[in-house]
Design a protein around this motif. Structure first.
Motif, short mmCIF file in Angstrom:
data_model
loop_
_atom_site.label_atom_id
_atom_site.label_comp_id
_atom_site.label_asym_id
_atom_site.label_seq_id
_atom_site.Cartn_x
_atom_site.Cartn_y
_atom_site.Cartn_z
N ILE A 221 37.22 36.51 34.94
CA ILE A 221 37.48 35.43 35.15
C ILE A 221 36.85 34.25 34.64
CG2 ILE A 221 37.84 33.83 37.28
CD1 ILE A 221 38.76 36.26 38.95
N ILE A 222 35.71 34.28 34.69
CA ILE A 222 34.49 33.41 34.20
C ILE A 222 34.55 33.19 32.60
CG2 ILE A 222 32.23 32.95 33.71
CD1 ILE A 222 31.63 34.04 36.57
N GLU A 223 34.72 34.32 31.96
CA GLU A 223 35.03 34.46 30.50
C GLU A 223 36.15 33.71 29.91
OE1 GLU A 223 35.20 38.53 27.49
OE2 GLU A 223 33.82 38.63 29.12
N GLU A 224 37.15 33.97 30.87
CA GLU A 224 38.40 33.33 30.51
C GLU A 224 38.54 31.95 30.74
OE1 GLU A 224 42.94 34.87 31.64
OE2 GLU A 224 42.16 33.52 33.13
N ILE B 165 40.31 23.38 37.09
CA ILE B 165 40.95 23.68 38.48
C ILE B 165 41.42 25.21 38.43
CG2 ILE B 165 42.52 22.96 40.05
CD1 ILE B 165 41.82 20.00 39.49
N ASN B 166 42.24 25.14 37.45
CA ASN B 166 43.24 26.48 37.53
C ASN B 166 42.02 27.57 37.43
OD1 ASN B 166 44.65 28.69 35.35
ND2 ASN B 166 45.52 28.34 37.40
N ALA B 167 41.06 27.49 36.68
CA ALA B 167 40.08 28.55 36.50
C ALA B 167 39.09 28.80 37.63
CB ALA B 167 39.17 28.38 35.09
N ALA B 168 39.01 27.64 38.36
CA ALA B 168 38.03 27.74 39.54
C ALA B 168 38.79 28.50 40.72
CB ALA B 168 37.62 26.23 40.04
N TYR C 79 39.75 35.34 44.15
CA TYR C 79 39.18 36.44 44.03
C TYR C 79 38.04 36.68 45.26
CZ TYR C 79 36.31 40.14 42.34
OH TYR C 79 35.63 41.32 42.45
N GLU C 80 37.38 35.30 45.57
CA GLU C 80 36.47 35.65 46.68
C GLU C 80 37.06 35.76 48.04
OE1 GLU C 80 32.69 33.05 45.66
OE2 GLU C 80 34.26 32.01 45.44
N ILE C 81 38.20 34.95 48.09
CA ILE C 81 39.00 34.94 49.55
C ILE C 81 39.42 36.57 49.69
CG2 ILE C 81 41.10 34.41 50.39
CD1 ILE C 81 40.65 31.68 49.31
#
Ligand SMILES: [Fe+2]
Ligand SMILES: [Fe+2]
Length: 168
Positions: free
Chosen positions: A85-88, A107-110, A116-118
């Motif tokens: 996710i971070i790489e993308e 915003i979309n990446a965040a 994922y965390e949820i």
């Protein structure tokens, strides 16, 4: 270690493994959020990333507390999902030249990270309760609330102005 290797035999093993997984993810996010704040143009978005960075540092500390409460070693295991996710997010940011469009992409990446965390915290809380650790569940629930609130703030930033600016 993969998720479904034979090292995970019990629900308790699964609980501890996923704690280690999200512990790694939170640590990676403390490194990614300052970079996202740097790239953001909208001042509210920038500030939002910095606020969530502070919260994320708290998430790391809360996980350490939960490890200790549960009598488990404080340890991180690689989490390829958050790395992806971070790489993308990095790659996309590198490819978007228009600053307003970049804000929408950030915003979309965040939100991908928040979702994922949820998911992870949702299961961790349910498992903690099942294992008779309502004390751990209560600590994890504080973090889950902050992830959900962050996700909502990102949606309202996108819908109130960022998307409109990106499209103009
Ligand atoms: Fe977090
Ligand atoms: Fe988060």
């Amino acid at each position: 270690m993969g998720l479904f290797t034979k090292d995970i035999k019990t629900m308790n093993d699964l609980f501890v493994h996923q704690l280690q997984d999200i512990y790694y993810a939170e640590q990676q996010l403390t490194k990614a959020l300052p970079k996202m704040a740097d790239k953001a143009t909208d001042p509210q978005l920038k500030q939002g990333f910095l606020t969530h960075l502070e919260e994320t540092r708290q998430h790391v500390a809360r996980l350490e507390e939960v490890f200790k409460m549960h009598g488990a070693t404080v340890k991180a295991v690689d989490c390829p999902a958050i790395d992806g996710i971070i790489e993308e997010a990095d790659e996309t940011a590198g490819e978007v030249a228009d600053k307003a469009v970049l804000d929408a992409a950030l915003i979309n990446a965040a939100q991908a990270a928040e979702h994922y965390e949820i998911v992870r915290y949702g299961s961790l809380i349910a498992w903690a309760k099942q294992l008779g650790r309502s004390d751990c569940a209560a600590v994890l629930a504080k973090t889950l609330e902050e992830e959900k609130a962050t996700d909502k703030k990102l949606t309202s930033l996108a819908e109130s102005k960022v998307n409109m600016r990106a499209a103009s």
